[in-house]
Design an enzyme around this catalytic site. Structure first.
Site, short mmCIF file in Angstrom:
data_model
loop_
_atom_site.label_atom_id
_atom_site.label_comp_id
_atom_site.label_asym_id
_atom_site.label_seq_id
_atom_site.Cartn_x
_atom_site.Cartn_y
_atom_site.Cartn_z
N LYS A 1 -5.57 14.71 -15.36
CA LYS A 1 -5.66 15.66 -16.46
C LYS A 1 -4.32 15.75 -17.19
CE LYS A 1 -9.92 16.59 -14.96
NZ LYS A 1 -10.28 17.55 -13.92
N ARG B 1 0.82 -1.22 0.00
CA ARG B 1 0.00 0.00 0.00
C ARG B 1 0.85 1.27 0.00
NH1 ARG B 1 -3.62 -1.06 4.52
NH2 ARG B 1 -2.08 0.12 5.69
N TYR C 1 -13.47 24.02 -8.34
CA TYR C 1 -14.01 22.76 -8.88
C TYR C 1 -15.19 22.34 -8.01
CZ TYR C 1 -13.77 17.79 -10.20
OH TYR C 1 -14.06 16.53 -10.64
N ASP D 1 -5.36 24.38 -5.80
CA ASP D 1 -5.57 23.37 -6.83
C ASP D 1 -4.85 23.85 -8.09
OD1 ASP D 1 -6.58 21.85 -9.01
OD2 ASP D 1 -8.42 21.39 -7.91
C1 LIG Z 1 -10.87 17.17 -12.64
C2 LIG Z 1 -10.50 18.07 -11.54
C3 LIG Z 1 -10.34 17.59 -10.23
C4 LIG Z 1 -10.70 16.17 -9.85
O1 LIG Z 1 -9.88 15.21 -10.44
P1 LIG Z 1 -10.41 13.71 -10.67
O2 LIG Z 1 -9.15 12.97 -10.93
O3 LIG Z 1 -11.34 13.77 -11.81
O4 LIG Z 1 -11.07 13.29 -9.39
C5 LIG Z 1 -9.92 18.47 -9.27
N1 LIG Z 1 -9.67 19.76 -9.55
C6 LIG Z 1 -9.82 20.26 -10.78
C7 LIG Z 1 -9.54 21.69 -11.03
C8 LIG Z 1 -10.25 19.43 -11.81
O5 LIG Z 1 -10.43 19.95 -13.02
#
Ligand SMILES: *Cc1c(COP(=O)(O)O)cnc(C)c1O
Length: 410
Positions: free
Chosen positions: A213, A64, A117, A188
């Site tokens: 992303k 883990r 988000y 973020d």
């Molecule tokens: C897509 C996204 C997330 C979440 O990511 P996931 O891997 O889809 O859970 C968080 N913050 C932003 C700005 C995003 O665009």
């Protein structure tokens, strides 16, 4: 690399975590080390690993905790964000929840930019409220942050540029106010992939990203990363990470590391294509406004120029006159833009932004539908031709449907 001269960011990103040669040779890439169990030579070695891990050393006594592949990715992401240590999570949202759960306790208050988000609000409503934690949403561009900080405010949570409309925040100013009052700042950083925006250098304590992303970059992995700026925060995040049992597969860590190697070239191309699409949209008679901070007309352009070294493939625009049905017809008519959530892969995507999501942002004052595009790596002239034919179809369909209304004009 041994000359003592500073090494460029792309060079570091390409070589971070590269495996050492053994017996004179070895692969370019870090191997995928899959396991649940870590084996030890004897009971003393087993006990030694447990003690060293408990003392904070980054070693695995169990699958883990992640082995070589995970460690190489953590090192590369830590270097990318200019932090002290990174933690991996099974999704971007899991990374966000990890940070909030690690840093907030019952009775605590946190300030959250209203343009974040939107699933962050769901974490608040379904989990944090139940734990007696209060999140308060504010407008970083309009509200006085200092006046909102309470004695029990522990955290400031920001996202710059914001989701959907890319409102650029004055991060150095906001982090300065928060840090002077002992408030930890979380940013973020998904929009930039960590490549052309450095929240930790601008005063944030923690940078979170959906590696889903741009880091992974190929729409084939779910993953989140948390990068902290200090050993104290690493200890806090590490304890909660362990308690929640968060783990990602070695194959996914490998894919994220593989994506990371080409992050600079992919992002440069996304920016080139997105800029062309944004300029095209700006002059289109059916478009009222384009949201893309790299455009000189964008209200966030000056801050973007000061704090960022590039822009991503996300471009949103507001229609001049269309209703939601026409916006849906526009998106439905697109051939090269897939319809779907997420972004950051090589391919183009389009979505009509949900009006209730836009209303959460005080940056948004309009009523017209907004379309969010992720401009991919296809030939931009094909994307622009696709947008042109889709605008045409939305218009023609509307003409037929509501014959009395005038066509949109500039
Ligand atoms: C897509 C996204 C997330 C979440 O990511 P996931 O891997 O889809 O859970 C968080 N913050 C932003 C700005 C995003 O665009």
């Amino acid at each position: 690399m041994s000359s003592g001269r500073p090494v460029g960011a792309a060079t570091r990103l390409l070589h971070a975590g590269a495996p050492a040669l053994r017996d004179g040779s070895g692969p370019v890439n870090v191997p995928v080390v899959r396991t649940s169990t870590v084996r030890f030579e004897n009971t003393a070695a087993h006990a030694d690993y447990h003690h060293r891990r408990a003392a904070g050393e980054r070693i695995a006594s169990y699958g883990r905790h992640g082995l070589d592949t995970h460690r190489a990715l953590e090192d590369a992401v830590t270097d990318l964000e200019g932090g002290h240590r990174a933690f991996l999570a099974p999704s971007g949202l899991a990374a966000i929840s990890l940070v909030l759960l690690a840093l907030l306790s019952p009775g605590d208050h946190a300030l959250v930019a209203d343009s974040v988000y939107s699933p962050v609000r769901r974490v608040d409503q379904t989990l944090l409220q139940r734990l007696g934690i209060t999140l308060e949403y504010f407008s970083p561009g309009q509200d006085d942050l200092a006046a909102l900080i309470r004695p029990n405010t522990r955290l400031l949570y920001l996202e710059s540029p914001s989701s959907l409309l890319y409102e650029v925040l004055d991060l150095p100013q906001l982090t300065g106010i928060a840090r002077a009052r002992g408030v930890t700042v979380v940013a973020d950083n998904t929009w930039s992939g960590g490549w052309f925006y450095k929240p930790l250098a601008l005063g944030a304590n923690i940078s979170v990203q959906a590696a889903t992303k741009y880091i992974a970059g190929h729409s084939d992995v779910m993953q989140g990363v948390v990068v902290v700026d200090s050993p104290a925060l690493a200890a806090k995040i590490g304890t909660t990470h362990e308690a929640l049992g968060l783990a990602i597969g070695a194959d996914d860590a490998y894919l994220a590391l593989r994506g990371l190697r080409t992050l600079p070239v992919r992002l440069a191309q996304h920016q080139r294509h997105a800029t062309q699409v944004a300029r095209y949209l700006q002059q289109h008679p059916q478009v009222a406004r384009v949201f893309y901070p790299a455009l000189p007309e964008d209200p966030g352009h000056a801050l973007w120029q000061r704090d960022f070294s590039g822009a991503s493939g996300l471009v949103s625009f507001a229609f001049r006159e269309a209703d939601e049905a026409a916006a849906n017809r526009f998106v439905d008519a697109l051939a090269y833009f897939g319809i779907g959530a997420s972004w950051g892969g090589y391919e183009s995507l389009a979505l009509v932004a949900q009006p209730e999501r836009l209303r959460e942002h005080s940056y948004w004052a309009g009523t017209a539908p907004v379309v969010r595009l992720h401009v991919g790596l296809e030939d931009p002239q094909d994307l622009i031709a696709d947008l042109t034919q889709a605008f045409g179809k939305a218009e023609v369909a509307r003409e037929g449907q509501v014959g009395k209304r005038p066509l949109a004009v500039a």
